[in-house]
Design a protein around this motif. Structure first.
Motif, PDB file in Angstrom:
ATOM      1  N   ASP A   1       1.554  -5.700   6.745  1.00  0.00           N
ATOM      2  CA  ASP A   1       0.912  -4.764   7.679  1.00  0.00           C
ATOM      3  C   ASP A   1       0.073  -3.720   6.956  1.00  0.00           C
ATOM      4  O   ASP A   1      -0.132  -2.615   7.469  1.00  0.00           O
ATOM      5  CB  ASP A   1       1.967  -4.084   8.548  1.00  0.00           C
ATOM      6  N   ALA A   2      -0.436  -4.067   5.778  1.00  0.00           N
ATOM      7  CA  ALA A   2      -1.267  -3.135   5.003  1.00  0.00           C
ATOM      8  C   ALA A   2      -2.467  -2.618   5.790  1.00  0.00           C
ATOM      9  O   ALA A   2      -2.746  -1.411   5.759  1.00  0.00           O
ATOM     10  CB  ALA A   2      -1.710  -3.788   3.695  1.00  0.00           C
ATOM     11  N   PRO A   3      -3.214  -3.465   6.518  1.00  0.00           N
ATOM     12  CA  PRO A   3      -4.366  -2.939   7.274  1.00  0.00           C
ATOM     13  C   PRO A   3      -3.982  -1.866   8.282  1.00  0.00           C
ATOM     14  O   PRO A   3      -4.683  -0.849   8.408  1.00  0.00           O
ATOM     15  CB  PRO A   3      -4.915  -4.190   7.974  1.00  0.00           C
ATOM     16  N   ARG A   4      -2.882  -2.061   8.991  1.00  0.00           N
ATOM     17  CA  ARG A   4      -2.455  -1.064   9.980  1.00  0.00           C
ATOM     18  C   ARG A   4      -2.072   0.246   9.295  1.00  0.00           C
ATOM     19  O   ARG A   4      -2.432   1.333   9.770  1.00  0.00           O
ATOM     20  CB  ARG A   4      -1.270  -1.603  10.781  1.00  0.00           C
ATOM     21  N   LEU A   5      -1.348   0.149   8.183  1.00  0.00           N
ATOM     22  CA  LEU A   5      -0.923   1.359   7.474  1.00  0.00           C
ATOM     23  C   LEU A   5      -2.126   2.121   6.928  1.00  0.00           C
ATOM     24  O   LEU A   5      -2.156   3.352   6.955  1.00  0.00           O
ATOM     25  CB  LEU A   5       0.025   0.979   6.336  1.00  0.00           C
ATOM     26  N   ILE A   6      -3.121   1.388   6.427  1.00  0.00           N
ATOM     27  CA  ILE A   6      -4.332   2.046   5.920  1.00  0.00           C
ATOM     28  C   ILE A   6      -5.074   2.732   7.060  1.00  0.00           C
ATOM     29  O   ILE A   6      -5.564   3.855   6.922  1.00  0.00           O
ATOM     30  CB  ILE A   6      -5.238   1.015   5.208  1.00  0.00           C
ATOM     31  N   GLU A   7      -5.181   2.046   8.192  1.00  0.00           N
ATOM     32  CA  GLU A   7      -5.883   2.595   9.356  1.00  0.00           C
ATOM     33  C   GLU A   7      -5.264   3.909   9.818  1.00  0.00           C
ATOM     34  O   GLU A   7      -5.965   4.835  10.242  1.00  0.00           O
ATOM     35  CB  GLU A   7      -5.864   1.575  10.495  1.00  0.00           C
ATOM     36  N   GLU A   8      -3.940   4.025   9.704  1.00  0.00           N
ATOM     37  CA  GLU A   8      -3.236   5.216  10.177  1.00  0.00           C
ATOM     38  C   GLU A   8      -3.038   6.266   9.093  1.00  0.00           C
ATOM     39  O   GLU A   8      -2.436   7.307   9.338  1.00  0.00           O
ATOM     40  CB  GLU A   8      -1.860   4.808  10.733  1.00  0.00           C
ATOM     41  N   SER A   9      -3.533   6.014   7.894  1.00  0.00           N
ATOM     42  CA  SER A   9      -3.268   6.895   6.753  1.00  0.00           C
ATOM     43  C   SER A   9      -4.363   7.925   6.552  1.00  0.00           C
ATOM     44  O   SER A   9      -5.370   7.944   7.267  1.00  0.00           O
ATOM     45  CB  SER A   9      -3.127   6.048   5.482  1.00  0.00           C
ATOM     46  N   ALA A  10      -4.173   8.750   5.520  1.00  0.00           N
ATOM     47  CA  ALA A  10      -5.156   9.774   5.156  1.00  0.00           C
ATOM     48  C   ALA A  10      -6.303   9.199   4.330  1.00  0.00           C
ATOM     49  O   ALA A  10      -7.259   9.917   4.009  1.00  0.00           O
ATOM     50  CB  ALA A  10      -4.462  10.891   4.376  1.00  0.00           C
TER      51      ALA A  10
ATOM     52  N   VAL B   1       0.806  -1.226   0.000  1.00  0.00           N
ATOM     53  CA  VAL B   1       0.000   0.000   0.000  1.00  0.00           C
ATOM     54  C   VAL B   1       0.840   1.279   0.000  1.00  0.00           C
ATOM     55  O   VAL B   1       0.281   2.371   0.027  1.00  0.00           O
ATOM     56  CB  VAL B   1      -0.961   0.027   1.212  1.00  0.00           C
ATOM     57  N   ASP B   2       2.150   1.168  -0.039  1.00  0.00           N
ATOM     58  CA  ASP B   2       3.004   2.355   0.052  1.00  0.00           C
ATOM     59  C   ASP B   2       2.678   3.390  -1.022  1.00  0.00           C
ATOM     60  O   ASP B   2       2.596   4.591  -0.746  1.00  0.00           O
ATOM     61  CB  ASP B   2       4.480   1.958  -0.037  1.00  0.00           C
ATOM     62  N   SER B   3       2.480   2.920  -2.260  1.00  0.00           N
ATOM     63  CA  SER B   3       2.198   3.859  -3.353  1.00  0.00           C
ATOM     64  C   SER B   3       0.833   4.525  -3.165  1.00  0.00           C
ATOM     65  O   SER B   3       0.656   5.697  -3.501  1.00  0.00           O
ATOM     66  CB  SER B   3       2.252   3.135  -4.702  1.00  0.00           C
ATOM     67  N   PHE B   4      -0.132   3.789  -2.598  1.00  0.00           N
ATOM     68  CA  PHE B   4      -1.458   4.367  -2.343  1.00  0.00           C
ATOM     69  C   PHE B   4      -1.384   5.401  -1.208  1.00  0.00           C
ATOM     70  O   PHE B   4      -2.040   6.446  -1.280  1.00  0.00           O
ATOM     71  CB  PHE B   4      -2.451   3.265  -1.984  1.00  0.00           C
ATOM     72  N   LEU B   5      -0.584   5.111  -0.195  1.00  0.00           N
ATOM     73  CA  LEU B   5      -0.430   6.063   0.908  1.00  0.00           C
ATOM     74  C   LEU B   5       0.244   7.343   0.433  1.00  0.00           C
ATOM     75  O   LEU B   5      -0.160   8.445   0.817  1.00  0.00           O
ATOM     76  CB  LEU B   5       0.387   5.431   2.036  1.00  0.00           C
ATOM     77  N   ALA B   6       1.267   7.193  -0.409  1.00  0.00           N
ATOM     78  CA  ALA B   6       1.957   8.371  -0.949  1.00  0.00           C
ATOM     79  C   ALA B   6       1.003   9.194  -1.817  1.00  0.00           C
ATOM     80  O   ALA B   6       1.004  10.435  -1.757  1.00  0.00           O
ATOM     81  CB  ALA B   6       3.172   7.928  -1.763  1.00  0.00           C
ATOM     82  N   ALA B   7       0.168   8.505  -2.607  1.00  0.00           N
ATOM     83  CA  ALA B   7      -0.802   9.212  -3.449  1.00  0.00           C
ATOM     84  C   ALA B   7      -1.820   9.952  -2.581  1.00  0.00           C
ATOM     85  O   ALA B   7      -2.188  11.098  -2.881  1.00  0.00           O
ATOM     86  CB  ALA B   7      -1.506   8.227  -4.373  1.00  0.00           C
ATOM     87  N   ALA B   8      -2.276   9.305  -1.500  1.00  0.00           N
ATOM     88  CA  ALA B   8      -3.249   9.946  -0.615  1.00  0.00           C
ATOM     89  C   ALA B   8      -2.669  11.191   0.040  1.00  0.00           C
ATOM     90  O   ALA B   8      -3.346  12.221   0.148  1.00  0.00           O
ATOM     91  CB  ALA B   8      -3.707   8.947   0.452  1.00  0.00           C
ATOM     92  N   ASP B   9      -1.418  11.110   0.474  1.00  0.00           N
ATOM     93  CA  ASP B   9      -0.765  12.282   1.083  1.00  0.00           C
ATOM     94  C   ASP B   9      -0.649  13.424   0.083  1.00  0.00           C
ATOM     95  O   ASP B   9      -0.882  14.600   0.418  1.00  0.00           O
ATOM     96  CB  ASP B   9       0.622  11.898   1.606  1.00  0.00           C
ATOM     97  N   THR B  10      -0.302  13.081  -1.158  1.00  0.00           N
ATOM     98  CA  THR B  10      -0.184  14.105  -2.204  1.00  0.00           C
ATOM     99  C   THR B  10      -1.534  14.761  -2.474  1.00  0.00           C
ATOM    100  O   THR B  10      -1.629  15.987  -2.622  1.00  0.00           O
ATOM    101  CB  THR B  10       0.368  13.471  -3.496  1.00  0.00           C
ATOM    102  N   LEU B  11      -2.592  13.963  -2.536  1.00  0.00           N
ATOM    103  CA  LEU B  11      -3.928  14.509  -2.795  1.00  0.00           C
ATOM    104  C   LEU B  11      -4.408  15.390  -1.647  1.00  0.00           C
ATOM    105  O   LEU B  11      -5.057  16.420  -1.871  1.00  0.00           O
ATOM    106  CB  LEU B  11      -4.909  13.360  -3.032  1.00  0.00           C
TER     107      LEU B  11
END
Length: 394
Positions: free
Chosen positions: A328-337, A298-308
């Motif tokens: 650990d994708a679920p944890r990263l998504i939970e803590e993301s934008a 999910v790293d690329s999705f998290l980076a895209a979300a931060d940019t947006l």
């Protein structure tokens, strides 16, 4: 109620019951009882005897200098083999094998291949594989000195006895050409589009986002159907599927006189240099909906979300067909934008949903069951690519 003609057998090739939920839903929709089959892993009987002999020898000849002796590479290794027992007759029947890819993808493949071959040697009339997520689909083009693994897998399935394949949203449509049998590549987009229309408030104020130029075509398809605008994120960090590793940059970037014949004047390849991350399109004050076919790392999705978020998007959704959601994708998504991740049930992810409340599921068993019914009854499949009734589940 049975909606098919006679002579149909429906099996799940998964040894783990947690991955048979989709097969159960499909059988319920068709009104067909799942076929009786045992699929399991059994330890090779020679392994315990080998371990006993090695242990006996270690007691008879103790090592004086343990630090000089390497640890045996076989210690602790699993030596299990896949066993398939079909417990009913499939002679002269159309056999549909539903295989949901588990985390142990190689075991999943062996279970499927052995199941196909077992049906072939049991005189099944047709053997149709229902594989919503096709494994190894990312390895569908040559990378330097690698191999096209999805082509190898297609050849193995055909050799085992597969006569037809039903799948969904292949990573690259060209994978269909790796098979010498009919392939129906169904689409999950109608289900995801309906989710957007029914579950996202004020979706008319949304913009469809491609997190990389490679995803722009899919984003354009969503945007045209929803009559929405499109935005593309460009300049992201190079990923494993970039052009830099697919062999097209194999010529050296620095001229080497010893490597090239003096009489040849071959233009040297100019290495790519990506610009800083930019967003092509307006997302300020809008709902951003990122679309892709697979969400795993999910790293690329998290980076895209931060940019947006930085560009002014006030809500961010991610839509994908196949939700692998590894590590650990679920944890990263939970803590993301990211506000919500919507995936289909081509791959089970109930555990991930317990870890992250942002993950939602869309059920696609309807289109798979209808595809099975139409193939078995000899009806046209074109209807499934034009229009189909939709049902979703949270």
């Amino acid at each position: 109620m049975n909606v098919t003609k006679g002579g149909l057998a429906l099996f799940s090739a998964n040894s783990c019951t947690a991955y048979t939920e989709l097969a159960r839903k499909i059988s319920e929709r068709l009104g067909v009882e799942p076929g009786k089959v045992q699929v399991y892993q059994e330890a090779n009987r020679g392994q315990p005897e080998l371990d006993a002999v090695l242990q006996k020898r270690s007691h008879q000849h103790p090592v004086q200098h343990q630090r000089d002796v390497p640890t045996p590479i076989f210690k602790g290794l699993s030596n299990e083999e896949t066993i398939v027992h079909i417990q009913e007759s499939v002679r002269g029947k159309d056999v549909f094998i539903i295989q949901t890819v588990s985390k142990d993808v190689n075991t999943t493949i062996m279970e499927l291949l052995i199941m196909i071959y077992a049906c072939k040697t049991s005189c099944a009339k047709n053997i149709i594989g229902v594989i919503p997520y096709f494994p190894y689909s990312k390895q569908c083009k040559m990378r330097k000195r690698g191999s096209i693994v999805s082509k190898l897998l297609a050849s193995m399935m055909c050799k085992a006895g597969l006569t037809h394949l039903i799948t969904m949203d292949l990573h690259q449509k060209e994978i269909q050409g790796f098979f010498n049998i009919p392939v129906d590549n169904l689409r999950a987009s109608p289900f995801l589009l309906q989710y957007i229309q029914e579950e996202i408030p004020d979706y008319r104020n949304a913009v469809i986002v491609a997190k990389s130029p490679a995803s722009a075509k899919r984003a354009q398809s969503f945007a045209e159907r929803l009559r929405l605008g499109i935005a593309v994120i460009h300049g992201e960090v190079q990923d494993a599927e970039s052009d830099l590793v697919d062999g097209r940059h194999s010529p050296p970037t620095v001229k080497n006189a010893a490597a090239i014949h003096p009489s040849l004047e071959i233009p040297m390849a100019i290495p790519k240099e990506k610009p800083p991350i930019t967003v092509v399109g307006d997302v300020g004050g809008r709902i951003a909906i990122i679309v892709d076919d697979i969400i795993d790392d999910v790293d690329s999705f998290l980076a895209a979300a931060d940019t947006l978020k930085e560009r002014g998007a006030y809500k961010i959704y991610v839509m994908a067909t196949h939700g692998l959601l590894s590590s650990d994708a679920p944890r990263l998504i939970e803590e993301s934008a990211i506000d919500e991740v919507v995936v289909t049930n081509t791959i089970p992810h109930e555990i991930q949903k317990l870890q992250c409340h942002k993950i939602k599921t869309v059920d696609i068993s309807m289109i798979l069951s209808e595809a099975i019914r139409r193939i078995h009854n000899g009806e046209s499949m074109s209807y499934l690519f034009r229009n189909i009734g939709l049902i979703t589940s949270a």
